[in-house]
Design an enzyme around this catalytic site. Sequence first.
Site, PDB file in Angstrom:
ATOM      1  N   CYS A  32      13.092  -2.211 -14.119  1.00 30.93           N
ATOM      2  CA  CYS A  32      13.182  -0.845 -13.612  1.00 30.93           C
ATOM      3  C   CYS A  32      14.634  -0.577 -13.191  1.00 30.93           C
ATOM      4  O   CYS A  32      15.461  -1.488 -13.085  1.00 30.93           O
ATOM      5  CB  CYS A  32      12.215  -0.632 -12.443  1.00 30.93           C
ATOM      6  SG  CYS A  32      12.745  -1.333 -10.886  1.00 30.93           S
ATOM      7  N   ALA A  76       0.839  -1.206   0.000  1.00 34.14           N
ATOM      8  CA  ALA A  76       0.000   0.000   0.000  1.00 34.14           C
ATOM      9  C   ALA A  76       0.872   1.253   0.000  1.00 34.14           C
ATOM     10  O   ALA A  76       0.500   2.278  -0.575  1.00 34.14           O
ATOM     11  CB  ALA A  76      -0.918  -0.005   1.222  1.00 34.14           C
ATOM     12  N   GLU A 125      12.125  -9.345 -10.548  1.00 34.06           N
ATOM     13  CA  GLU A 125      13.534  -9.663 -10.778  1.00 34.06           C
ATOM     14  C   GLU A 125      14.278  -9.777  -9.443  1.00 34.06           C
ATOM     15  O   GLU A 125      15.052 -10.700  -9.214  1.00 34.06           O
ATOM     16  CB  GLU A 125      14.211  -8.579 -11.622  1.00 34.06           C
ATOM     17  CG  GLU A 125      13.629  -8.409 -13.021  1.00 34.06           C
ATOM     18  CD  GLU A 125      12.528  -7.353 -13.073  1.00 34.06           C
ATOM     19  OE1 GLU A 125      11.678  -7.305 -12.156  1.00 34.06           O
ATOM     20  OE2 GLU A 125      12.531  -6.582 -14.049  1.00 34.06           O
TER      21      GLU A 125
END
Lengths: 133, 133, 133, 133
Positions: free
Chosen positions: C89, C47, C56
């Site tokens: 990312c 959250a 990954e």
Amino acid sequence: MEYTNKHYEEVRKAQQKAYAPYSGFKVGAYLITKDGRTFHGANVENAAYPSCICAERSALVAAISEGYRPGDFESITITVDSPSLASPCGPCRQVLKELCDDEMPVYMTNQTGEMRASTVDQLLPYGFSGKDL
Amino acid sequence: MEYTNKHYEEVRKAQQKAYAPYSGFKVGAYLITKDGRTFHGANVENAAYPSCICAERSALVAAISEGYRPGDFESITITVDSPSLASPCGPCRQVLKELCDDEMPVYMTNQTGEMRASTVDQLLPYGFSGKDL
Amino acid sequence: MEYTNKHYEEVRKAQQKAYAPYSGFKVGAYLITKDGRTFHGANVENAAYPSCICAERSALVAAISEGYRPGDFESITITVDSPSLASPCGPCRQVLKELCDDEMPVYMTNQTGEMRASTVDQLLPYGFSGKDL
Amino acid sequence: MEYTNKHYEEVRKAQQKAYAPYSGFKVGAYLITKDGRTFHGANVENAAYPSCICAERSALVAAISEGYRPGDFESITITVDSPSLASPCGPCRQVLKELCDDEMPVYMTNQTGEMRASTVDQLLPYGFSGKDL
């Protein structure tokens, strides 16, 4: 210094600067130093969620980047656009622990101006710090 | 605007504000907005290492918290106290990707004033962004 | 070992274990060690968005926690439920840089089974590593 | 299930798998699911300190990546090579809050086998969760 309307006014201004296109959940922080300087902080989201950064940390790293050091802070106030009172996430509590006095007040507010006061130590009991390394 | 000595002087000032008691590795960032405002950023370490925050992100979230928006930035310069040229870590590249133009220059310097220029896009090829969600 | 249908089948199984109630964006990773052990990884959201963890990294830390060391990995395959090819990312690229050979293949797939191959080094050019400290 | 010597033996085994070349501070975690499966977790450091990942999170994301869901966990035990009792950092507390029952025990041990028990809720009072979004 006691919590006043000024704290709430300022933290709501900070919140308006949030960049929260993914959650729509805008958070603001208002940090006051012991020598009276103030910093706004807003959450800065990222399409890659783990790279989001919270309002509390935004304000604290801005202050350190201006030369303030751990222990220089008097209080932090935070707010959200929700009836729930704002509550710092775990990572923000860890950064507060590193940079602020254990007894420093954390003022948690909501969209209607309610406020709950806590302290850094209460929010991270048995907190991990440099003494544990 | 081209990279000049001014960029290097400013980023070295930013670096002096680093709070890096754990690594001793002080990093500075100097962010310029398209409308000419400048921000210093410094790394802010934590006894709990995953809660450390880098200089590049410190400067960027300070700017957002003052009201700047994605796309408002002209360049960022970074430096370290090492003969290696400063290089943004992966998380900082992700935040640059979110907040800066793909072609924005990233000037990477070292302790002796050498500089290598790159861009946001070159530093995060096939970068993950909001278009991928 | 070349990329095969088996890589794609396994990474799609990994993806089904994602816990992604906030973004709805389920990601899977399939990590193979040089001695033939395999690990599934899935994204684990929170959250508080900055506390999300990617597929990954989930696979990589699971392997380290079983005793594997940097350099022990042969390839990683990732996938998403989107026509865009999965792309790690920035934080995941940093962890790949630390734990994997620079030339290790990263196979990026999508929901229809297309694949693009890259390497750790290509995904994090001038990557920050222990040599820079 | 009560805390026993078995918990301590297992968490010390987990700790030996830590990859901590930067801090030298090795941490272990031992996670038990309600259906009796166990997971080791170790900290996985990175030259870029913010990309370090802790033992507690390593164990938890390994379990989710094997198909376990929030609420499936019975206890977590952690340990360090120090006379101080291990204490989860803020980010780990946030992940525990998301994935574990508020009353789940967290057993914090040290190098000599002392133990302090707490719970997820006690470690993150007024914790931020999906209910606050």
